[in-house]
Design a protein around this motif. Structure first.
Motif, PDB file in Angstrom:
ATOM      1  N   LEU A 240       0.858  -1.185   0.000  1.00  0.00           N
ATOM      2  CA  LEU A 240       0.000   0.000   0.000  1.00  0.00           C
ATOM      3  C   LEU A 240       0.894   1.235   0.000  1.00  0.00           C
ATOM      4  O   LEU A 240       1.723   1.420   0.899  1.00  0.00           O
ATOM      5  CB  LEU A 240      -0.911   0.001   1.221  1.00  0.00           C
ATOM      6  CG  LEU A 240      -1.905   1.165   1.317  1.00  0.00           C
ATOM      7  CD1 LEU A 240      -2.919   1.092   0.181  1.00  0.00           C
ATOM      8  CD2 LEU A 240      -2.599   1.159   2.670  1.00  0.00           C
ATOM      9  N   SER A 325      -8.588   1.810  -2.719  1.00  0.00           N
ATOM     10  CA  SER A 325      -7.132   1.630  -2.849  1.00  0.00           C
ATOM     11  C   SER A 325      -6.869   0.588  -3.922  1.00  0.00           C
ATOM     12  O   SER A 325      -6.443  -0.536  -3.651  1.00  0.00           O
ATOM     13  CB  SER A 325      -6.517   1.196  -1.513  1.00  0.00           C
ATOM     14  OG  SER A 325      -6.693   2.185  -0.525  1.00  0.00           O
ATOM     15  N   GLU A 349       1.659  -1.263  -7.069  1.00  0.00           N
ATOM     16  CA  GLU A 349       1.221  -1.099  -5.683  1.00  0.00           C
ATOM     17  C   GLU A 349      -0.271  -0.820  -5.634  1.00  0.00           C
ATOM     18  O   GLU A 349      -0.922  -0.657  -6.670  1.00  0.00           O
ATOM     19  CB  GLU A 349       1.982   0.069  -5.041  1.00  0.00           C
ATOM     20  CG  GLU A 349       1.780   1.386  -5.781  1.00  0.00           C
ATOM     21  CD  GLU A 349       2.690   2.500  -5.307  1.00  0.00           C
ATOM     22  OE1 GLU A 349       3.503   2.279  -4.416  1.00  0.00           O
ATOM     23  OE2 GLU A 349       2.572   3.612  -5.862  1.00  0.00           O
ATOM     24  N   ARG A 350      -0.794  -0.783  -4.425  1.00  0.00           N
ATOM     25  CA  ARG A 350      -2.150  -0.274  -4.212  1.00  0.00           C
ATOM     26  C   ARG A 350      -2.039   1.176  -3.777  1.00  0.00           C
ATOM     27  O   ARG A 350      -1.187   1.524  -2.964  1.00  0.00           O
ATOM     28  CB  ARG A 350      -2.878  -1.094  -3.148  1.00  0.00           C
ATOM     29  CG  ARG A 350      -3.245  -2.499  -3.619  1.00  0.00           C
ATOM     30  CD  ARG A 350      -4.028  -3.267  -2.563  1.00  0.00           C
ATOM     31  NE  ARG A 350      -3.247  -3.466  -1.351  1.00  0.00           N
ATOM     32  CZ  ARG A 350      -3.635  -3.082  -0.130  1.00  0.00           C
ATOM     33  NH1 ARG A 350      -4.792  -2.442   0.031  1.00  0.00           N
ATOM     34  NH2 ARG A 350      -2.870  -3.314   0.918  1.00  0.00           N
ATOM     35  N   PRO A 352      -3.975   4.599  -2.285  1.00  0.00           N
ATOM     36  CA  PRO A 352      -5.155   5.209  -1.660  1.00  0.00           C
ATOM     37  C   PRO A 352      -5.596   6.442  -2.459  1.00  0.00           C
ATOM     38  O   PRO A 352      -4.823   7.384  -2.628  1.00  0.00           O
ATOM     39  CB  PRO A 352      -4.660   5.610  -0.265  1.00  0.00           C
ATOM     40  CG  PRO A 352      -3.373   4.876  -0.067  1.00  0.00           C
ATOM     41  CD  PRO A 352      -2.782   4.686  -1.421  1.00  0.00           C
TER      42      PRO A 352
END
Length: 693
Positions: A240, A325, A349-350, A352
């Protein structure tokens, strides 16, 4: 023997015998032409009357010969026409009578089969009955064709033609009865097919007409998606990102491909993140959904609607929606205190997504003045981040313009179409056309950072030896050409060494493909070529380039055409009969305040940039033609759509209008063809945006 009746290439002819040998003879036809025939072609020698008289008499008499009677008493074995002529007429028939019987037998293959040199054999009773049924059916069909053609000429549309109208116009079966009736009506009336059909009331909705034309050509099986399971969007194993990302789009945008983030770094620098939705993580090469996206190549935009490249449920898995996300391919640029780029890195990636900012809600607030003022005084979201990005975008633009050798043309107007009430009845729909200044701060921020990402990723893929789909541009003025290919090359208009589309993978297949190559580069580094979906010289890659260019051009032409349609609807809706315009070239004028370029009577001799007042005639919403004439010259030199024009300044590629001159249908000798004379809309405004209701 003076004359001979003979068979030549399946037809019967007669002439005077000039000379005769054992196996051939020389014959002079009534036309004076001399012809050599084989003895086996000779069927009936006669001395009188002359050939023309004999054939004329036989032709007139043959229709009175009863075929059923001939068939009844004809022998079951092969027989000569002379034999059956003897039986039919009794005694010794004259040459004329023999010729009449021969013509009758010759012209009835469903009753009598030809066996060579005047010999025949009667067909079976089953064959005769089947042939008679077929003949009756063809006669009934011909009567129907003639009746339908007559109805069209009289201004009535038969139900059979109305039911197949759009298929008939745009994807016709040239053997169908409806097609042949239309061709006959055109031939009989001397009018065009479109004019006939409109007079007959067959085309009720111009909007439906344009939609069906496009759909039958590019979506013949409909706009639905295959019934296959959605791909797995397994992003739980991805890290994240420690960022607060936000996107910048119009309120109508649902396929949110890109988002931005800004973080301070030690020494007064910044770390700018460009985050791109990552459907390529799940849409593997040649999977069912990859093939579905490849079949469409791009989302199709039009005022009031769109046809997406991917289904809504799949888009929802990857779109960068506020509060989610989702997985993303991110590229981070590290900038020093002077905003010079010192490093970049790409990761999966994730991300937000804190907010989805909207142009139409913030453009009035996020101005150059507000971005240059002290940040604490601003009330709109991400004021500090936007101020940083604004300065970065200006620096990037200045760098590109230095490479270009001249600044990009400033100003100009884009237009957003908002259509309401399209369903259930297009005729009662309302359209609003909202002008929006091109190059607003939010526009510039997004454009410059996407150019940076696309150019950087293109260079990185080239460095690793990975093929990708690139866009390049070279030339000047009217010779400016944009091309697509699999190798990097400079993009002159943008001022970058290479450029590949990577930032809209939810909307363009080229970006989706390029993203799959980037993912391989992230995962495998220098060894990426071994694990990449596409290798150098991949034949499918070249095929995709060609197919994408064709589809993208067709979709753009359709969007332009539909925007022109709604613009003409807007003129009617608002009862606009006059307006101000600026002369472009070759008699074209750009109407101020609207995305509309027209051929104007009286503008052909005026210099470019001249301001004029024009008067509009009655628009044709099917051919998209808008009569226009100059009624007053307002100034000698001026501006076009608010942009100063210099005669010495080279034209940008986007400033070359494509003028719609109308749709025409032509029927000639029973052939109906659909032809669009010169492309699509004459809106010379690049980047026109479309908003759904």
């Amino acid at each position: 023997m003076t004359y001979i009746l003979f068979e030549d290439a399946g037809k019967l002819a007669a002439g005077r015998v000039l000379s005769q040998a054992e196996t051939s003879m020389q014959v002079e036809l009534p036309s004076g032409k001399r012809q050599k025939i084989k003895a086996s072609q000779a069927l009936l020698p006669f001395g009188a009357p002359d050939p023309e008289e004999l054939l004329a008499w036989a032709q007139a008499q043959q229709d009175g010969i009863d075929l059923d009677l001939l068939w009844e008493f004809a022998p079951h074995d092969e027989f000569s026409f002379s034999l059956i002529a003897d039986d039919y007429y009794g005694g010794k028939p004259t040459p004329q009578q023999k010729a009449a019987v021969l013509l009758r037998l010759h012209g009835a293959p469903h009753y009598f089969q030809r066996r060579g040199k005047g010999q025949f054999r009667k067909a079976s009773q089953e064959t005769v009955q089947a042939a008679l049924v077929a003949i009756a059916r063809k006669q009934a069909q011909q009567r129907q064709i003639e009746e339908d053609a007559h109805a069209l000429v009289q201004g009535r549309c038969p139900d059979s033609i109305g039911a197949k109208l759009y298929t008939l116009l745009f994807k016709p079966d040239r053997n169908s009865l409806e097609y042949r009736a239309l061709a006959l009506a055109v031939k009989q009336s001397g009018q065009g097919a479109l004019q006939l059909l409109r007079q007959a009331g067959a085309i009720g909705s111009p909007w439906h007409f344009h939609m069906q034309r496009f759909l039958l050509e590019h979506f013949p099986k409909g706009t639905g998606f295959p019934e296959v399971p959605l791909p797995e969007a397994d992003a739980e194993g991805l890290p994240l990102a420690a960022v607060k990302a936000f996107s910048i789009d119009d309120s109508a945008t649902t396929e949110i491909d890109d988002a931005l983030s800004v973080q301070p770094v030690d020494g007064g620098g910044l770390r700018v993140g460009i985050h791109i939705a990552a459907p390529a993580l799940a849409l593997l090469r040649d999977s069912a959904w990859d093939q579905a996206a490849r079949a469409r190549m791009s989302t199709v935009y039009m005022p009031g609607d769109k046809i997406t490249m991917l289904p809504d449920d799949l888009v929802t898995l990857f779109t960068l929606a506020e509060g989610s996300s989702p997985p993303a391919v991110s590229i981070y640029f590290t900038l020093d205190a002077s905003l010079a780029i010192v490093a970049h890195e790409t990761c999966i990636e994730r991300v937000p997504i804190v907010a989805n900012l909207r142009h139409d809600l913030l453009d009035d607030q996020v101005t150059e003045e507000s971005l240059n003022r002290a940040v604490p005084s601003q009330t709109y979201p991400f004021a500090s981040e936007l101020a940083h990005l604004w300065r970065i975008a200006q620096k990037l633009k200045a760098g590109r313009e230095a490479v270009r050798g001249r600044p990009e043309r400033a100003g100009g107007v884009d237009y957003t179409f908002r259509v309401t009430g399209l369903e259930p009845n297009e005729a009662t729909a309302r359209v609003a056309i909202v002008p929006r200044r091109r190059g607003s701060p939010l526009d510039l921020i997004v454009a410059e950072l996407m150019i940076l990402a696309n150019a950087t990723w293109g260079g990185w893929l080239a460095e690793l030896g990975l093929p990708a789909i690139y866009r390049s541009q070279s030339g000047m003025g009217i010779n400016l050409r944009t091309r697509m290919g699999t190798k990097p090359a400079p993009h002159q208009g943008l001022g970058v060494p290479q450029y590949c589309w990577c930032t809209s993978p939810l909307r363009r297949y080229t970006d989706l493909l390029n993203q799959s190559q980037i993912i391989a580069a992230v995962r495998h580094g220098r060894a990426a070529l071994l694990g990449a979906p596409y290798k150098p010289k991949d034949a499918q890659l070249y095929a995709i380039v060609g197919a994408f260019e064709d589809a993208y051009k067709a979709y753009a032409e359709f969007q332009n055409g539909m925007e022109r349609y709604w613009t003409l609807r807007y003129l009617q809706q608002e009862s606009i009969t006059e307006g101000q315009a600026s002369v472009m070239r070759d008699g074209l004028v750009r109407v101020e305040g609207l995305p509309l370029v027209l051929q104007a009577l009286g503008a052909q001799d005026l210099p470019r940039g001249t301001g004029v007042r024009v008067q509009f005639g009655q628009a044709d919403l099917i051919t998209l033609e808008q009569p226009c004439k100059v009624v007053e010259v307002l100034q000698d030199r001026g501006t076009a759509a608010g942009v100063p024009i210099s005669a010495e300044e080279p034209a940008e590629e986007e400033d070359t209008p494509a003028l719609v001159t109308g749709l025409h249908l032509a029927v000639d000798e029973g052939e109906v063809e659909v032809e669009l004379e010169s492309g699509t809309d004459a809106q010379a405004t690049a980047g026109t945006t479309t908003s759904a209701a």
